[in-house]
Design an enzyme around this catalytic site. Structure first.
Site, PDB file in Angstrom:
ATOM      1  N   CYS A 355      12.862  -3.250  -2.633  1.00 28.68           N
ATOM      2  CA  CYS A 355      12.627  -1.870  -2.199  1.00 28.68           C
ATOM      3  C   CYS A 355      13.512  -1.410  -1.037  1.00 28.68           C
ATOM      4  CB  CYS A 355      11.152  -1.641  -1.896  1.00 28.68           C
ATOM      5  SG  CYS A 355      10.282  -3.014  -1.163  1.00 28.68           S
ATOM      6  N   ARG A 384      11.397 -16.149  -2.811  1.00 24.50           N
ATOM      7  CA  ARG A 384      10.220 -16.333  -1.973  1.00 24.50           C
ATOM      8  C   ARG A 384      10.092 -17.814  -1.605  1.00 24.50           C
ATOM      9  NH1 ARG A 384       6.816 -11.891  -3.745  1.00 24.50           N
ATOM     10  NH2 ARG A 384       8.270 -10.146  -3.956  1.00 24.50           N
ATOM     11  N   GLN A 402      12.370  -9.360 -10.683  1.00 20.91           N
ATOM     12  CA  GLN A 402      11.385  -8.293 -10.812  1.00 20.91           C
ATOM     13  C   GLN A 402      11.990  -7.125 -11.583  1.00 20.91           C
ATOM     14  OE1 GLN A 402      10.330  -7.625  -6.608  1.00 20.91           O
ATOM     15  NE2 GLN A 402       8.256  -8.218  -7.160  1.00 20.91           N
ATOM     16  N   ASP A 404      11.833  -4.047 -11.215  1.00 19.68           N
ATOM     17  CA  ASP A 404      11.371  -3.170 -10.145  1.00 19.68           C
ATOM     18  C   ASP A 404      11.764  -1.724 -10.399  1.00 19.68           C
ATOM     19  OD1 ASP A 404       9.795  -3.811  -8.036  1.00 19.68           O
ATOM     20  OD2 ASP A 404      11.388  -4.690  -6.825  1.00 19.68           O
ATOM     21  N   HIS A 406      11.357   2.122  -8.254  1.00 26.49           N
ATOM     22  CA  HIS A 406      10.880   2.869  -7.097  1.00 26.49           C
ATOM     23  C   HIS A 406      11.130   4.346  -7.354  1.00 26.49           C
ATOM     24  CE1 HIS A 406      11.438  -1.203  -5.390  1.00 26.49           C
ATOM     25  NE2 HIS A 406      10.291  -0.893  -4.831  1.00 26.49           N
ATOM     26  N   LYS A 489      -3.489   1.714  -4.329  1.00 25.08           N
ATOM     27  CA  LYS A 489      -2.707   1.266  -5.473  1.00 25.08           C
ATOM     28  C   LYS A 489      -3.615   1.086  -6.684  1.00 25.08           C
ATOM     29  CE  LYS A 489      -3.110  -3.716  -4.568  1.00 25.08           C
ATOM     30  NZ  LYS A 489      -2.424  -5.014  -4.608  1.00 25.08           N
ATOM     31  N   HIS A 535       5.976   2.373  -5.588  1.00 26.01           N
ATOM     32  CA  HIS A 535       6.467   1.075  -6.053  1.00 26.01           C
ATOM     33  C   HIS A 535       5.848   0.827  -7.424  1.00 26.01           C
ATOM     34  CE1 HIS A 535       7.700  -0.304  -1.906  1.00 26.01           C
ATOM     35  NE2 HIS A 535       6.786   0.593  -1.585  1.00 26.01           N
TER      36      HIS A 535
END
Length: 669
Positions: A355, A384, A402, A404, A406, A489, A535
């Site tokens: 992000c 991670r 991911q 991902d 946004h 969320k 997100h």
């Protein structure tokens, strides 16, 4: 307020035994707080029964069984030190400090001792103690003493420690025999079942493992015993059957058998490599998702794997998430001939999330309300620093990708965009054959110091997500207190083929990062305004989603995802060329097809490709070659003979286009 009416023959004040004589009730909920059934109440307002089969009831049953386990261990090994013993999904565990690891024979002895304790019918009796009293009573339990010192900071104490200490009063539970003697005790918040007999016979011990105290490799390694507990023996057996089925579907086992991926020791723990067949499945997943995203108005971006620390300081990851990040890499440092530093280096970090980099793309130029919503998507690999004991195949790794996205929206666009996102997510997951969904809305609670942002923001953003969830028609559970500190969320959960629940996609409202990075857009009024960021991870991680699909289908993927979609098996060598002609036509239409020209006998070839879970085997002999036909054989052993070649090709191409799961002849009729 509860609708409970006290039984006519019960006078208040009364305890839960009098109010709820039904033996399925094992605890009370009073104004939302769980209490022992022995709790005395002056009014029935706000009092609810907790049955053993409810989620809270199961947790109480399992935690009580964990206490019985710990008591049994200390009967057999009196010098064993107690760690923690929380309930977990489908079971419980307890950690012990012992000089010698437990053996399978120890486990048998512990189970027998647990059976004795269950039959003894010991009562669980709650007792409030001061910190000093707890220290005196538990002087021989170093791990308990450490937890007492950390009271109120359970997140720092240990995962699962909230079953023992919290921000409130300390309590000890005594296990009291029928003679009134205290047989054993443990630091615990409770509640528990009234007595050990209520644990019944629907429990078992499942396995042993090592576990570091408080999850840190710097701390002593304890011995962990896992178990499971259910309201009845039949429910235990049903769970054990599900475990057996899950073991057959274990993605780590299937990944090796089907030659999909591996974790070479030379690369490091939690870092996977994808073999050609696994790469085909992953490529199909990514390409399908990419097409759908582009159709949905998303733009793909690409960002690096590494960044200077300044980025993660601004995003606050180096404050709130530093333990989950890999140590820094020092770059651009200069030294003289004597090794003295002449220019300080710069710390770089492997990115734990995508992000912040997407935000920088937004920030690269001025934005207008006409540009919004902006939808950025990326298959971005992140890293991670997971503890080695937490790693588990592809579902918990140190490097993963991911999918991902946004989205940057105006406040007015929030509900509309969140609706589009949720509809898109559900539609995409259905493409992969998942159908059973439910939603969880994580909201803030009344402890306002835990949250940032105005009441107005929380109200309209939570209402927006609730409206989105309700409009979906899916089951919705609202969970106060589980929101991120900056916004609510929605989490989407799905059930797989054997009934396990997986959390997949998340839709997270975030005004915090736009604030931290100073994002703006020019509104229709000509003034500067702050966008809201959404997100959105659809799969979560591609690795984890792949593992879920692999287990859901037990390796027998729908035709469109199968590494090899069709294999030709000649009855004898002379029919190989005939099948090659058919396979060539299939390849021209994009079908992953091949002919097995090996020296193996036909029956062995059939067994080999059935084991490899190829969805369609084409078999041809003299009759097929003479008649211009082919025979289909399927994963379950069923077969359809004499299909004209053109028709066979059309059926296969259609099955791929329609994303069919083909296991039997009826699936391709």
């Amino acid at each position: 307020m509860s609708d409970l009416i006290a039984p006519a023959d019960v006078e208040l004040p009364a305890d839960g035994f009098a109010l709820f004589p039904d033996r399925s009730v094992i605890a009370l909920r009073i104004d939302g707080e769980l209490k022992d059934l022995a709790t005395v109440v002056d009014t029935v307002d706000g009092v609810e029964p907790v049955t053993v089969s409810s989620p809270d009831g199961l947790n109480i049953l399992r935690h009580s069984t964990a206490h019985i386990l710990a008591q049994a261990v200390q009967r057999i090994r009196p010098q064993a030190n107690l760690g923690i013993g929380p309930p977990v999904t489908d079971g419980f565990y307890y950690d012990f400090g012992v000089e010698e690891p437990f053996t399978p024979e120890d486990l048998k002895a512990i189970k027998k001792e647990m059976e004795r304790i269950v039959r003894e019918g010991q009562r669980f009796v709650r007792r409030v103690v001061t910190d000093d009293e707890a220290r005196a009573e538990l002087a021989d339990e170093p791990f308990k003493l450490e937890l007492i010192g950390l009271k109120g900071g359970t997140k720092e104490a240990a995962e699962g420690a909230s079953v023992e200490v919290g921000a409130g009063e300390l309590t000890i539970y005594d296990n009291v025999t029928r003679d009134g003697e205290t047989a054993w005790k443990d630091l615990c918040r409770g509640p528990h079942v009234p007595n050990t007999r209520m644990v019944g016979n629907g429990w078992d011990l499942t396995r042993m493992a090592g576990a570091y105290w408080r999850g840190s490799e710097k701390n002593p390694q304890l011995q962990r015993i896992y178990g499971t507990a259910w309201p009845s023996k039949d429910e235990l057996r049903a769970y054990q059957h599900r475990l057996e089925e899950a073991a057959k579907r274990d993605h780590r086992k299937l990944g090796k058998e089907l030659d999909l991926f591996s974790f070479p020791e030379e690369i490091g723990s939690g870092l996977s490599v994808w073999h050609p067949r696994g790469g085909i499945v992953r490529g199909e997943m990514e390409q399908h998702a990419r097409r759908r995203h582009i159709e949905g108005g998303y733009t793909y971006v690409y960002t690096p794997h590494i960044s200077k620390e300044d980025l993660f300081l601004t995003s606050n990851h180096l404050v709130t998430y530093k333990d989950g990040m890999f140590p820094p890499i020092v770059m651009d440092e200069e030294r003289d001939a004597d090794g003295n530093i002449t220019k300080q280096g710069q710390d770089y970090y492997l990115k734990p999330m995508n992000c912040p980099m997407h935000i920088l793309i937004y920030k690269e130029r001025a934005r207008s309300y006409r540009d919004l919503p902006l939808r950025f998507a990326e298959n971005g690999t992140v890293y991670r620093n997971e503890l080695s004991g937490a790693l588990h195949g592809l579902t918990r790794v140190r490097g993963f990708t991911q999918d991902d996205s946004h989205l940057f929206v105006t406040p007015e666009q929030l509900e509309t965009e969140a609706t589009r996102v949720l509809e898109f997510v559900i539609s995409m997951l259905r493409d992969f054959g998942l159908e059973d969904f439910e939603l969880e809305l994580s909201m803030r609670d009344d402890e306002k110091e835990k949250w940032i942002g105005s009441d107005e923001f929380w109200q309209y953003s939570t209402d927006a997500l609730r409206n989105v969830a309700l409009a979906s028609g899916l089951k919705l559970t609202e969970v106060p207190g589980e929101a991120a500190f900056y916004g609510p969320k929605i989490d989407l959960k799905t059930k797989d083929a054997i009934g396990r629940t997986w959390q997949l996609s998340t839709v997270q409202v975030d005004p915090n990062l736009p604030e931290r990075f100073g994002l703006e857009y020019t509104g229709p009024d000509g003034e500067k305004h702050r966008p809201i960021m959404i997100h959105r991870a659809l799969f979560g991680s591609i690795e984890r989603f792949f593992a879920i699909l692999l287990e859901h289908y037990a390796g027998a993927f729908p035709v469109w995802l199968s590494p090899v979609q069709v294999v030709g098996i000649p009855v004898a060598e002379q029919y190989g060329d005939y099948l090659e002609e058919i396979v060539s036509r299939l390849r021209a239409k994009g079908v992953r097809a091949e002919v097995d020209h090996s020296d193996d006998r036909m029956q062995k070839k059939i067994r080999t490709h059935t084991t490899q879970k190829v969805p369609v085997q084409l078999i041809a002999g003299e009759q097929d070659r003479s008649g211009g036909t082919v025979s289909f054989r399927f994963r379950d052993g069923s077969q359809t003979n004499g299909i004209p070649v053109d028709e066979a090709i059309d059926k296969i191409v259609a099955a791929i286009a329609e994303r069919l799961l083909v296991n039997t002849a009826a699936d391709l009729a």
